[in-house]
Design a protein around this motif. Structure first.
Motif, PDB file in Angstrom:
ATOM      1  N   CYS A  94       0.834  -1.212   0.000  1.00  0.00           N
ATOM      2  CA  CYS A  94       0.000   0.000   0.000  1.00  0.00           C
ATOM      3  C   CYS A  94       0.864   1.255   0.000  1.00  0.00           C
ATOM      4  O   CYS A  94       0.631   2.194  -0.759  1.00  0.00           O
ATOM      5  N   GLU A  95       1.884   1.277   0.855  1.00  0.00           N
ATOM      6  CA  GLU A  95       2.790   2.429   0.919  1.00  0.00           C
ATOM      7  C   GLU A  95       3.542   2.607  -0.401  1.00  0.00           C
ATOM      8  O   GLU A  95       3.685   3.728  -0.895  1.00  0.00           O
ATOM      9  N   ASP A  96       4.025   1.509  -0.946  1.00  0.00           N
ATOM     10  CA  ASP A  96       4.766   1.571  -2.211  1.00  0.00           C
ATOM     11  C   ASP A  96       3.891   2.131  -3.336  1.00  0.00           C
ATOM     12  O   ASP A  96       4.332   2.992  -4.093  1.00  0.00           O
ATOM     13  N   ALA A  97       2.668   1.636  -3.438  1.00  0.00           N
ATOM     14  CA  ALA A  97       1.761   2.092  -4.501  1.00  0.00           C
ATOM     15  C   ALA A  97       1.429   3.571  -4.349  1.00  0.00           C
ATOM     16  O   ALA A  97       1.401   4.316  -5.329  1.00  0.00           O
ATOM     17  N   CYS A  98       1.207   4.005  -3.129  1.00  0.00           N
ATOM     18  CA  CYS A  98       0.869   5.401  -2.860  1.00  0.00           C
ATOM     19  C   CYS A  98       2.015   6.334  -3.227  1.00  0.00           C
ATOM     20  O   CYS A  98       1.826   7.311  -3.946  1.00  0.00           O
TER      21      CYS A  98
END
Length: 128
Positions: A17-21
């Motif tokens: 989630c953090e990577d995609a954001c």
């Protein structure tokens, strides 16, 4: 109105989630530039830190750079922000973030990119 919701017991701390954001908004994979955070607790549980759209940031913004859109999402007008970071200090969820490479703070706008990337369904969009 919508916001990001969470089921922390489903989180595996994979950080997808953090990577995609950060990749979507800052064009790099950098968890310090993600608008949500996965925090590992001492007891090995996880806390998903994200904006609840409470509006406290808008209340304290001295230049009214933070506003609520028609969908109930609080957004930051970057051109109006003076970088005082009062919103970061006032956020009760610790979900208004700041990075030294940026003048303006940033926060979740419930875009849903993290929802699409979460392999366990720990993060989802809810109406409120």
């Amino acid at each position: 109105m919508k916001r990001l919701a969470k089921k922390e017991d489903l989180c595996t701390a994979c950080h997808a989630c953090e990577d995609a954001c950060s990749k979507l908004y800052f064009k790099e994979v950098n968890s310090l530039k993600a608008s949500l955070r996965i925090k590992m607790n001492d007891d090995e549980s996880k806390t998903i830190i994200t904006c609840t759209q409470c509006g406290r940031c808008a209340e304290v913004c001295p230049v009214e750079a933070i506003y609520q859109d028609k969908k109930g999402i609080y957004r930051i007008r970057k051109k109006d922000c003076v970088g005082c970071l009062m919103c970061v200090a006032a956020c009760p969820e610790n979900a208004m973030f700041q990075h030294d490479a940026l003048l303006e703070p940033f926060k979740c706008v419930a875009c849903g990119i993290c929802v699409k990337e979460c392999p366990t369904g720990a993060i989802f969009i809810e109406e409120f």
